[in-house]
Structures are given as structure tokens and as C-alpha cells.
Design a protein around this motif. Structure first.
Motif, PDB file in Angstrom:
ATOM      1  N   TRP A  89     -46.068 -28.471  18.624  1.00 54.81           N
ATOM      2  CA  TRP A  89     -44.775 -29.459  19.054  1.00 54.81           C
ATOM      3  C   TRP A  89     -43.789 -29.207  18.234  1.00 54.81           C
ATOM      4  CZ3 TRP A  89     -42.091 -33.555  18.156  1.00 54.81           C
ATOM      5  CH2 TRP A  89     -41.202 -33.895  18.750  1.00 54.81           C
ATOM      6  N   GLN A  92     -42.838 -25.422  18.024  1.00 53.44           N
ATOM      7  CA  GLN A  92     -42.288 -24.626  19.490  1.00 53.44           C
ATOM      8  C   GLN A  92     -42.813 -23.408  19.598  1.00 53.44           C
ATOM      9  OE1 GLN A  92     -40.675 -25.826  21.695  1.00 53.44           O
ATOM     10  NE2 GLN A  92     -42.145 -27.877  21.459  1.00 53.44           N
ATOM     11  N   GLN A  93     -44.009 -22.993  18.235  1.00 58.40           N
ATOM     12  CA  GLN A  93     -44.550 -21.864  18.446  1.00 58.40           C
ATOM     13  C   GLN A  93     -46.057 -21.899  18.873  1.00 58.40           C
ATOM     14  OE1 GLN A  93     -42.972 -18.851  17.535  1.00 58.40           O
ATOM     15  NE2 GLN A  93     -40.597 -19.878  18.030  1.00 58.40           N
ATOM     16  N   PRO A 125     -46.623 -24.491  22.813  1.00 57.72           N
ATOM     17  CA  PRO A 125     -45.457 -25.165  23.805  1.00 57.72           C
ATOM     18  C   PRO A 125     -45.025 -25.485  24.944  1.00 57.72           C
ATOM     19  CG  PRO A 125     -44.461 -23.135  22.186  1.00 57.72           C
ATOM     20  CD  PRO A 125     -46.276 -23.168  22.057  1.00 57.72           C
ATOM     21  N   THR A 127     -42.566 -26.863  27.111  1.00 54.32           N
ATOM     22  CA  THR A 127     -41.503 -26.896  26.672  1.00 54.32           C
ATOM     23  C   THR A 127     -40.474 -27.118  28.365  1.00 54.32           C
ATOM     24  OG1 THR A 127     -40.745 -26.437  24.922  1.00 54.32           O
ATOM     25  CG2 THR A 127     -39.195 -26.493  25.788  1.00 54.32           C
ATOM     26  N   LYS A 132     -39.095 -30.831  24.413  1.00 53.63           N
ATOM     27  CA  LYS A 132     -40.231 -30.360  24.456  1.00 53.63           C
ATOM     28  C   LYS A 132     -41.152 -32.068  24.842  1.00 53.63           C
ATOM     29  CE  LYS A 132     -38.747 -30.594  19.998  1.00 53.63           C
ATOM     30  NZ  LYS A 132     -38.800 -30.868  18.660  1.00 53.63           N
TER      31      LYS A 132
END
Length: 686
Positions: A89, A92-93, A125, A127, A132
Motif C-alpha cells: 500500500w 504502490q508496487q 496495490p 488504486t 489508494k
């Protein structure tokens, strides 16, 4: 049939994912469908969704679905650095863990996954274009189950799932917002109804009854109480109660200690107190013990503040754990503020009503007193016995000491009591009098201490007693020897503690009253005969005053005669200028067993019979057998007996009993002598 190309299968799977998203508006059903469909493309045994909680800053496992037997427990919450979902989180990978047994980070989360047999996983993640959302998790019972091609496919799945999650969260937020709007509307409606009720209902119990029903709809609870605080006694009084499961266990009017309870803490800190089951168990208060026995697990106590003064507490209880949220407490604080205003208004209204009633009662008493024949200025006389008495009155009047006035009927005991009041610091307050012999025994307690509505048959309204009416003033209890024994205990308490309860009430009323009592009976003899309590006698006999009979102040008779002639002559508009000398001598020779009252009545009758300027005195009405000679020598057996007893008493310094006492000298029993003294009106002078 030729085998389908892997890419075609993946595209087909993506279409099915899109259809599943459209078909399943709730996330658990969507994940369950994914766990069923995806194994045709890639090895997936678990599909999980973790969402970020911005208020608590944790990752929460929202849903977890499996296509293999597993003991799944959702709802786990972990700090961001304690779970791989937190890392995904934040960065974001995506994250691939090919073999969980080789992973040393996040030991608790990895251990939970291994308990379900998971050996590898892939986390992606989620999004949206605006925020997010969280993390989508795929796990397999195989080690090294996911490669780069699988990761690309799962990321495409994740993009579609992100849209679905965002839509669901938006709908939930909109629904929550709508619910919040409706909740706020209901709460504002309740506050408005409370304001309207405050205008129309000055009686606090009616107001609380109207509010509590609506309050239960807005903030679910099964117990509501209104406690008013008595600062003098440091106690709570249960003024109003809404407790459907009460079954007579609690009653309005109950008083309890204002200690060791959430309400006491709220009162002391002037802040709301919310207590769960464990916190409630720490209190020993009987009401809290009762609520715990009834299965209550949450309690909220809110202070009722008026101008930074705590008037009491509003307490609400629920059988649900954590029943009162911060928003509930904030709203209830507004409700408590409204109720505090109502309490202040109600108390002010009650005080004004009581003062109004009291002033009306005082006005009636004052009007009665204006019509009374005697007042302090009308204590007429110049004899030495009277002057000695008045000097004693001046001595004791400025104090608040209890005074017992002794004397024969008609000798002027009430005048002396009024003089004591007029010379004291209480002269600007009420002088209340009560003839204890004139009130039936059954009604005397109500007359003295008052009663509540319904206290007995015929009590159709609340009545203020004479003691409460005389607060900060003086009460004169005439014929105090006529008070029955069972009531003497309550009178003794007022004298000692200055407090009492009305008939039918449990509320203690405190007063500041000076007591002046009077009697023509021998209270000491009544004590010996057990007709009067000794402790009450000693409490009344702090400063005894003996009013001399008129026959012992013969020199005052001419002054009194002239005073009464002038008084009644003006009232009857008769001009009487002289009093015959022979008539005055006859009046002085008469023994006047009825004392000043008898003389006054006799002179009034004489004025009525007078036709000219000379007072006509009906001497024939003065009984000869009660006359004394001009030199004071008794002419009747009764007068001779009285003078002989008086002479003996003076010689023995008024000692009645004992070998050297008056009874022994006269050859009588002590009780016989006391009886004769009472019959002849002989009392010991001060």
C-alpha cells in the motif's frame, strides 16, 4: 478440438471478471467468484482484500475467500509495518513471495498464512484515480506459484477489482453519509422537541418522560435516569427514571451516596464518563451492581451543568458493549445541556412557587397577628415581679436559645414569647404560633411538619408545616405539654438537628428556627409520671421564664384597668373619664384566677355596661369567696392553704422532697404536694 491459447484464456477470464464485477455488488461475493474462476488460468487457492483505515492507520483484512478447505477468520488488523499489505500500500508496487518459509519479515502474518497451508503469494496495490484503496492478495498452496506472466495478468484483474472496490466504498460512504444526515435530522428533531417541551412543561418529571422515549430511538439504550445532586448531604436523588426492566427494583425519590459511581466522577470532573463492563465492575455503588446483574455492559453519565455548577447527572445504560460512540457522547452532551437548563428552570420555578406560597402564608399570619389583642407594646405593668421578668426577657432575647415560658392560664405567656421575638435578630422574619392543645392529636404532626400530597386520606395537596414556615424566624408552641409522646421524638430532632421530614416524604428539610415553648403544666412532674420525655424537657428547659400570676402583682391591676378601659372605650366610641375608687379596690382584692385575660374580659364587659363618664363595674360578678382582705390576709380556706404552702416553700428554698423539704414539713407526700401546687397555681419563680 484444438487447445485454447493461454492469452485467449486470460482475456476470456478478464471478461468473466468484468461480468462478475457487474453481477456482484458486494465485495465478499466478488472475491468468492474470483477464487472459483481464476484457478483455470493460474494457481489461486485464496483471494483476499485488505483495506486501509485512515482513522486508525492500520490495514484491515476486509474479506478472504478460498476454494480449498480452510478455517478462515477475517477482520485481522495490523500496523502498516507488520504486514506485507502495508508495504504494498505504501510503495504502490506489487509484491511476490515465492516461498513463505524463506520470508523473515512480518512473522505474525506469515505464520497465519502458513497455518492455512499457503506457500506462495502475490500482493497487488488497489488504486483508483483519486485514492489508494488497499491491497488485493492471491495465495497458493504451491511454492513459487506465480511468474512474471501471472503477475501481468493479475495486475489487470487488480485494475478491474480496484474499480469495483472504489464503487462499493463510494456507495457505502454515500449510504453512511445519508444515514448520518438522517441521524443528525433525528437528533436535531429531538433537541427541538425538548425545547418545545421545556416551554410547555415546567414539571421536570414530565419533561424527562417526554424526552427519554425519543432519546431511545436516537441513541439505543435500555436505562435512563435523571439524578439531582444535594450538595449539603452529598447525595444523589433519583428524580426521574426510564427503566422498562425495573420491576420495582429502583424507585423515583431514592437517595444514594454521590460517590463511587460514574455519575459521581462526571459530577466531580464536569465531563462525560463512558464506562464499559470492566470499568463498571470496579464500582461498588448499589445501582451499578444492579445494572451489571441485569446484563448491562455500557454506561454513559453526563453532568448537568448550569453556569459551571453541577446540578446532577443524566445516566444512560445499554446491554451492548461499546454502545456509546464519540458522536453519541457529543450529542448526549447537547441533550444534557438542554436538560440542565430545564432543571435550573424547574428548580427556580419550584423555589419561586414555594416563596410565593410562603409569603402568602406569612401574610395570613401577619393579618391574624394584626387582629390579635396583645402585642409587645401592650405588656402593661410596673410591679417588681413583672420588671424582673422583662429584664430576663431582654437578657435571653438576642440569643437563639430555646426558652420555656411557665405560668398560669391567661397570665400573658404569648406576650412574653412575642417580646422575645421582637427583641431578637429574627424580628424581621415570621413569628409563627401554634396552640398544641387546640389541634387534634392525629393532625398535630401534619400541622407542625407538613405533609406531601397523598400522605394520608384527605391529603389532596402538599402542605407546608409551621416549622418550615417559621424558617429563620421564631415558632411559639403554646401548651407544649399536650404534645403526645410519639410526636415528642420528632420535635426533639428538630430542636437538636434543625431538620425533619414531611409526612409521606423521604426528603429531609433543614430549617433555622428558634423555639419558644409555653405551658401551664408541671413538666417535671409529667417526666416523673412518664407522660413527657425527659430529654425533650431538658432541651426545652434551657432558659425557663416564669410569668407571675396577676394576684402576685396587685399593684399592676390599676394600670391594666386604665389601659383596658381606654382600649375598649375607643373601640366602642365611649368617653369614660373616671373609675370609682371603691370599684378599683374591689378589683385589687379579687384573686383573678384567670389572670390578665379574665381581667381584660371583665373590663370589656364593664365598658359595654357603662352608660356615662364613670366606669360601671359589676362587682356582684366578683365571687366573694375568692376575695382577700385589704391587708392581704386570706379570707378563704383555699387562699389560706395557698399562702401556707407558699410560705413553707420559701422557707425551704423551694425544695419539695427530702427530709428537710416542704412536703415533709407539711406532712404530705411529695406527689400530693405537687398536685396541690398545680391545683392552686403555685409555680416556682425564676
Amino acid at each position: 478440438m484444438p487447445e485454447a491459447h493461454p492469452l485467449i484464456e486470460q482475456y476470456q477470464a478478464l471478461l468473466e471478471v468484468s461480468e462478475a464485477i457487474a453481477r456482484h455488488p458486494d465485495l465478499p461475493a466478488l472475491l468468492k467468484d474470483l477464487a472459483r474462476r481464476l484457478p483455470r488460468i493460474i494457481p489461486v487457492n485464496f483471494v483476499g482484500l485488505s483495506l486501509y483505515d485512515p482513522e486508525r492507520q492500520v490495514m484491515r483484512l476486509h474479506s478472504l475467500e478460498a476454494n480449498v478447505p480452510a478455517d478462515i477468520i477475517g477482520g485481522h488488523e495490523d500496523e502498516l509495518d507488520a504486514t506485507p499489505a502495508g508495504l504494498v500500500w505504501e510503495t504502490q508496487q506489487p509484491l511476490l513471495i515465492r516461498n513463505l518459509s524463506d520470508e523473515r519479515r512480518w512473522p505474525q502474518v506469515i505464520a497465519r498464512m502458513q497455518e492455512d497451508g499457503v506457500r506462495s503469494c502475490c500482493l497487488l496495490p488497489l488504486t483508483s484515480s483519486a485514492r489508494k484503496l488497499g491491497v488485493l492478495e492471491f495465495a497458493s498452496l504451491q511454492a513459487d506459484a506465480y511468474g512474471k506472466t501471472d503477475l501481468d495478468f493479475l495486475q489487470q484483474v487488480g485494475r478491474q477489482v480496484a474499480v469495483a472496490v472504489d464503487n462499493v466504498l463510494n456507495r457505502e460512504a454515500a449510504s453512511a453519509s445519508q444515514q448520518d444526515v438522517e441521524r443528525q435530522r433525528d437528533r436535531f428533531g429531538l433537541l427541538l422537541r425538548m425545547t418545545n417541551a421545556m416551554v410547555s412543561k415546567l414539571e421536570l418529571r414530565e419533561l424527562f418522560s417526554a424526552v427519554s422515549l425519543s432519546l431511545r430511538e436516537v441513541v439505543p439504550q435500555e436505562y435512563a435516569s435523571l439524578l439531582l445532586y444535594d450538595s449539603e448531604q452529598n447525595r444523589f436523588r433519583l428524580h426521574a427514571l426510564d427503566f422498562p426492566d425495573n420491576k420495582g427494583l429502583l424507585a423515583e425519590g431514592l437517595t444514594t451516596d454521590a460517590t463511587d459511581s460514574p455519575a459521581a466522577v462526571a459530577l466531580r470532573t464536569k465531563r462525560p464518563v463512558v464506562a464499559g463492563e470492566e470499568e463498571l465492575a470496579a464500582f461498588e455503588h448499589e445501582v451499578i451492581r444492579l445494572l451489571l446483574q441485569k446484563g448491562f455492559k455500557s454506561l454513559c453519565s453526563l453532568p448537568l451543568l448550569s453556569k459551571d455548577r453541577a446540578l446532577g447527572c443524566l445516566s444512560l445504560g445499554s446491554r451492548r458493549a461499546k454502545a456509546f460512540s464519540p458522536s453519541d457522547v457529543e450529542f448526549l452532551s447537547q441533550v444534557a445541556g438542554q436538560i440542565a437548563l430545564a432543571v435550573a428552570n424547574s428548580l427556580a420555578y419550584q423555589e419561586i412557587t414555594q416563596l410565593k406560597d410562603r409569603l402568602a402564608k406569612e401574610k395570613l399570619y401577619l393579618e391574624e397577628e394584626i387582629q390579635t389583642a396583645y402585642n409587645f407594646e401592650e405588656i402593661v405593668g410596673e410591679s417588681k415581679p413583672l420588671k424582673r421578668l422583662l429584664k430576663q426577657v431582654q437578657t435571653v432575647a438576642p440569643t437563639d436559645s430555646t426558652v420555656l415560658i411557665l405560668g398560669e392560664t391567661g397570665s400573658g405567656k404569648e406576650l412574653i414569647a412575642r417580646a422575645l421575638h421582637n427583641l431578637s435578630d429574627r424580628k424581621d422574619r415570621t413569628f409563627v404560633k401554634l396552640n398544641c392543645a387546640a389541634i387534634p392529636t392525629g393532625l398535630l404532626e401534619s400541622e407542625l411538619f407538613g405533609h406531601e400530597k397523598g400522605a394520608f386520606t384527605g391529603a389532596i395537596s402538599t402542605k407546608i408545616g409551621r416549622f418550615e414556615l417559621a424558617d429563620r424566624g421564631t415558632i411559639f408552641l403554646d401548651e407544649v405539654g399536650e404534645i403526645p409522646l410519639e410526636l415528642q421524638v420528632k420535635l426533639l430532632r428538630v430542636l437538636q438537628e434543625q431538620e425533619f421530614e414531611r409526612l409521606g416524604s423521604t426528603r429531609t428539610v433543614r430549617v433555622d428556627v428558634r423555639v419558644v415553648a409555653a405551658t401551664n403544666r408541671d413538666l417535671s412532674q409529667m417526666v416523673e409520671e412518664q407522660k413527657f420525655r425527659s430529654d425533650l424537657y431538658y432541651r426545652l428547659n434551657v432558659f425557663p421564664l416564669t410569668v407571675p400570676p396577676l394576684r402576685e402583682r396587685v399593684e399592676d391591676i390599676p394600670v391594666l384597668v386604665r389601659h383596658f378601659v381606654q382600649k375598649f372605650g375607643m373601640r366602642m366610641k365611649k368617653r369614660i373619664e373616671t373609675i370609682p375608687a371603691e370599684s378599683m379596690k374591689a378589683l385589687q382584692r379579687y384573686s383573678w384566677p384567670g389572670n390578665v385575660r379574665e381581667l381584660e374580659n371583665f373590663i370589656e364587659r364593664s365598658v359595654i355596661l357603662t352608660a356615662g363618664a364613670d366606669l360601671f363595674v359589676p362587682l356582684s360578678e366578683l365571687k366573694p369567696h375568692q376575695a382577700v382582705s385589704g391587708n392581704g390576709v386570706p379570707t378563704t380556706l383555699e387562699e389560706a392553704e395557698r399562702e401556707h404552702i407558699l410560705k413553707t416553700l420559701r422557707e425551704t428554698n423551694w425544695t419539695i422532697g427530702g427530709a428537710a423539704g416542704a412536703a415533709a414539713r407539711l406532712g404530705l407526700k411529695r406527689t400530693t404536694l405537687q398536685s396541690r401546687m398545680q391545683k392552686l397555681g403555685i409555680t416556682r419563680p425564676r
